[in-house]
Design a protein around this motif. Sequence first.
Motif, PDB file in Angstrom:
ATOM      1  N   SER A   5       0.790  -1.203  -0.026  1.00 39.92           N
ATOM      2  CA  SER A   5       0.017  -0.108   0.013  1.00 39.92           C
ATOM      3  C   SER A   5       0.676   1.358   0.190  1.00 39.92           C
ATOM      4  CB  SER A   5      -0.930   0.210   1.252  1.00 39.92           C
ATOM      5  OG  SER A   5      -1.804  -0.781   1.200  1.00 39.92           O
ATOM      6  N   LYS A   8      -2.016   7.410  -1.929  1.00 38.54           N
ATOM      7  CA  LYS A   8      -2.206   7.771  -3.322  1.00 38.54           C
ATOM      8  C   LYS A   8      -2.048   9.224  -3.605  1.00 38.54           C
ATOM      9  CE  LYS A   8      -6.017   7.569  -6.552  1.00 38.54           C
ATOM     10  NZ  LYS A   8      -7.362   7.097  -6.738  1.00 38.54           N
ATOM     11  N   THR A  49      -3.669   0.772  -9.290  1.00 39.58           N
ATOM     12  CA  THR A  49      -2.939  -0.291  -8.524  1.00 39.58           C
ATOM     13  C   THR A  49      -2.052  -0.497  -9.948  1.00 39.58           C
ATOM     14  OG1 THR A  49      -4.539  -1.143  -7.098  1.00 39.58           O
ATOM     15  CG2 THR A  49      -2.502  -2.583  -7.725  1.00 39.58           C
ATOM     16  N   ALA A  76      -2.353   3.804  -5.602  1.00 35.85           N
ATOM     17  CA  ALA A  76      -2.545   3.416  -4.131  1.00 35.85           C
ATOM     18  C   ALA A  76      -1.869   2.254  -3.902  1.00 35.85           C
ATOM     19  CB  ALA A  76      -3.966   3.330  -4.074  1.00 35.85           C
ATOM     20  N   ALA A  77      -1.597   1.411  -4.657  1.00 38.68           N
ATOM     21  CA  ALA A  77      -0.865   0.264  -4.499  1.00 38.68           C
ATOM     22  C   ALA A  77      -0.107  -0.513  -5.274  1.00 38.68           C
ATOM     23  CB  ALA A  77      -2.081  -0.852  -4.003  1.00 38.68           C
ATOM     24  N   THR A  89       6.526   3.043   6.082  1.00 39.03           N
ATOM     25  CA  THR A  89       5.848   4.272   5.452  1.00 39.03           C
ATOM     26  C   THR A  89       6.302   5.526   6.500  1.00 39.03           C
ATOM     27  OG1 THR A  89       3.847   3.032   4.709  1.00 39.03           O
ATOM     28  CG2 THR A  89       3.659   5.231   5.063  1.00 39.03           C
TER      29      THR A  89
END
Length: 137
Positions: A5, A8, A49, A76-77, A89
């Motif tokens: 993840s 975004k 994604t 986003a992923a 993160t």
Amino acid sequence: MGLFSFLKSAGKKLKGGGDEPPSAEELQKEVEDLGLDTSGLEIKIEGDTVKVEGSAASDEIKEKVILAVGNVDGVAAVEAEADTAVFHTVEKGDTLWAISEKTLGNGSRYNEIFEANKPMLTHPDKIYPGQVLRIPQ
């Protein structure tokens, strides 16, 4: 396949803005501009994604490609095979020293994290909340 993840709305902007994710071609160019070898890898987009498929020259290269495409605004992923990958993160107020203390047990090892994230990182003090970093093992 692992699903990694990313935030975004954070990361490098590759085009004019808006909520539209970048194209596979734009991501491929970004990875090439960073000097990462994508031989044996294919980058695909499905919505927000990114899929990174195939085998890279090394696990390190594949993990860096995952980070290079994931830390782009609109992504986003990232879905990819990367069983040994350890990512962190960045949170508000984080420094590489603090991340190194948290993940490697010793703040003075921050340079290992910096080196593990080159060429995406150009300076140890230039990290931002939401950015995902590779933690060397």
